[in-house]
Write an enzyme that holds these catalytic residues in place. Structure first.
Site, short mmCIF file in Angstrom:
data_model
loop_
_atom_site.label_atom_id
_atom_site.label_comp_id
_atom_site.label_asym_id
_atom_site.label_seq_id
_atom_site.Cartn_x
_atom_site.Cartn_y
_atom_site.Cartn_z
N HIS A 162 0.77 -1.11 0.05
CA HIS A 162 -0.01 -0.08 0.06
C HIS A 162 0.98 1.10 0.05
CE1 HIS A 162 -2.56 -3.11 2.53
NE2 HIS A 162 -3.58 -2.44 1.96
N ASP A 211 2.43 1.92 3.37
CA ASP A 211 3.53 1.12 3.82
C ASP A 211 4.94 1.55 3.64
OD1 ASP A 211 1.13 -0.56 4.31
OD2 ASP A 211 1.42 -1.83 2.56
C1 XLS Z 1 -7.86 -6.66 4.42
C2 XLS Z 1 -7.29 -7.06 2.99
C3 XLS Z 1 -5.99 -6.03 2.68
C4 XLS Z 1 -5.94 -6.11 1.07
C5 XLS Z 1 -5.18 -4.80 0.58
O1 XLS Z 1 -8.32 -7.64 4.88
O2 XLS Z 1 -6.84 -8.23 2.90
O3 XLS Z 1 -4.92 -6.51 3.38
O4 XLS Z 1 -5.35 -7.44 0.77
O5 XLS Z 1 -5.71 -3.41 0.91
#
Ligand code: XLS
Ligand code: NI
Ligand code: NI
Length: 445
Positions: A104, A107
């Protein structure tokens, strides 16, 4: 000088075979092994996720971080700290010997005081990621924007009652999509963590659906404008953090995309634990997506059957994954997608080397599932039984019904004349369960 963080392992994790007792070796994952004509690495296209593995300190709602993560220590040099975190991430992925990572925007880059500052920080860190990717050969499976953590998104991003928040989310997604494009990402993901509601008392469902449809159309338009050729992926999840999320499961996403004429623009990124949260098996979600032409990519993990939430544990059941991988193979594979380990260590797994144990076990489980699924394809364990079961639909009556030749009247005439005499036959569920177990047991799974 780049610091080494994972000094507990000198070299890289290599395939050593099932008889090896080295905890830092793969027992099954052998990237160059050919399975159904394709290298194992190219079938699975495995990625490590940034957020759970490098950003999360092991905190939960009842307690603070427990993990040994030196790159997360407080600093007055946020860009320097983001670089250290990226050093750790690339060192880890290189040592694990897998081809991809996912992130993200928040991140990899620290938030600034303004949107412009955050965007500049992201650009700086994308530049650093470019260097790291060139030096290691690691590629980007997908990028995404976090439009669910900041307080401004508490009532949603695209579905927020305030159009100013919609605009903010649009700006952030535009920038993250461009960053993904710059890094040659194979896909771009949208997980609508807060695109849902907490209570119907204050929610206009019709209005929010219109907003979400518009948001997704804008993203698709921009993708074409900048020439991004990766796949756009929606990641379904039924709830958590919201009480109800609109992208509930593959079937509801498919209906939503169809309604907004976006079926050509988006596919789904299916997560194991999201499927089980929705009351489905992961097998169901994958089979539905394959049969409706919307499968894009996978977030590999597993839930805890005792808990109702997204525990995001590392996969460890060959039996469970083999059925899903079988559907993926049957559908022709993942294309630009892959298996992203959207997985978290348990909070007591404090040692940073535990990241290796989680990933190595999960990757071997996946590799074994691929072998089992490939055997099932070759032996037509399920495809043969399914074809036999529906064989009648290739005959005159079946084709006539489906192509519109038959009407209710013509069918009634046939039944009334006594021409048809259907015989109930066994669905052979137990027989098929046994055949699958045989394949698994022969594989030593
Ligand atoms: C949350 C999601 C998240 C997505 C990316 O439950 O899995 O991690 O994969 O935003
Ligand atoms: Ni996910
Ligand atoms: Ni999840």
């Amino acid at each position: 000088m780049v610091q080494d963080f994972f000094t507990g392992l000198d070299g890289t994790v290599e395939y050593a075979g099932i008889d090896s007792t080295d905890p830092y070796a793969y027992k099954v994952y052998d990237k160059d092994r050919i399975v159904l004509g394709t290298r194992m690495e190219d079938h699975l296209r495995i990625a490590v996720c940034y957020w759970h593995s490098f950003n999360w300190p092991g905190s939960d709602v009842f307690g603070s971080g427990t993990f040994d993560r030196p790159w997360l220590e407080p600093t007055d040099d946020p860009i320097g700290a983001a670089r250290s975190k990226m050093d750790a991430a690339f060192e880890f992925v290189s040592k694990l010997g897998i081809p991809f990572f996912c992130f993200h925007d928040v991140d990899i880059a620290p938030a600034g005081d303004t949107f412009a500052e955050s965007a500049a920080n992201l650009d700086t860190m994308v530049g650093y990621a470019e260097e790291k990717m060139a030096a290691t050969g690691i590629k980007l499976l997908w990028g995404t924007a976090n439009v669910f953590s900041h307080p401004r998104y508490a009532a949603g991003a695209g579905t927020n009652p305030d159009p100013e928040v919609f605009a903010y989310a649009a700006a952030q997604v535009k920038h993250a999509l461009e960053a993904t494009h710059r890094l040659g990402g194979a896909n771009y993901v949208l997980w609508g963590g807060r695109e849902g509601y907490e209570t119907l008392l204050n929610t206009d469902l019709k209005q929010e659906a219109e907003q979400l449809g518009r948001f997704l159309s804008l993203v698709a338009e921009h993708k074409h404008k900048i020439g991004f050729t990766g796949t756009l992926l929606l990641e379904p999840k039924p709830q958590e953090p919201t009480k109800h999320q609109y992208d509930y499961d593959s079937q509801s996403v498919q209906g939503f995309l169809d309604r907004f004429d976006l079926l050509d623009e988006y596919r789904v990124n299916l997560e194991v634990n999201h499927a089980t949260l929705a009351g489905h098996s992961f097998h169901h979600e994958v089979a539905y997506a394959v049969d409706n032409g919307i499968l894009g990519s996978i977030d590999a993990n597993r839930g805890d059957y005792q808990n109702g939430w997204d525990t995001d544990q590392f996969p460890n059941s060959v039996e469970e994954l083999s059925l899903a991988v079988h559907e993926i193979l049957r559908g022709g594979g993942l294309g630009s997608g892959g298996f992203n380990f959207d997985t978290k260590l348990r909070r007591q797994s404090m040692d940073r080397m535990d990241l290796f144990h989680g990933h190595i076990g999960g990757i071997d489980t996946l590799a074994q599932s691929l072998l089992v699924a490939a055997d099932m394809i070759e032996q037509k364990t399920l495809t043969g039984a399914r074809a036999d079961r529906y064989a009648g639909w290739s005959g005159d009556l079946g084709t006539g019904i489906l192509d519109g030749t038959e009407s209710l009247e013509s069918l009634e005439a046939k039944v009334a004349a006594g021409d048809l005499d259907p015989d109930p036959v066994s669905g052979r569920q137990e027989y098929l369960e046994n055949r699958i177990n045989e394949v698994i047991w022969k594989r030593g799974g």
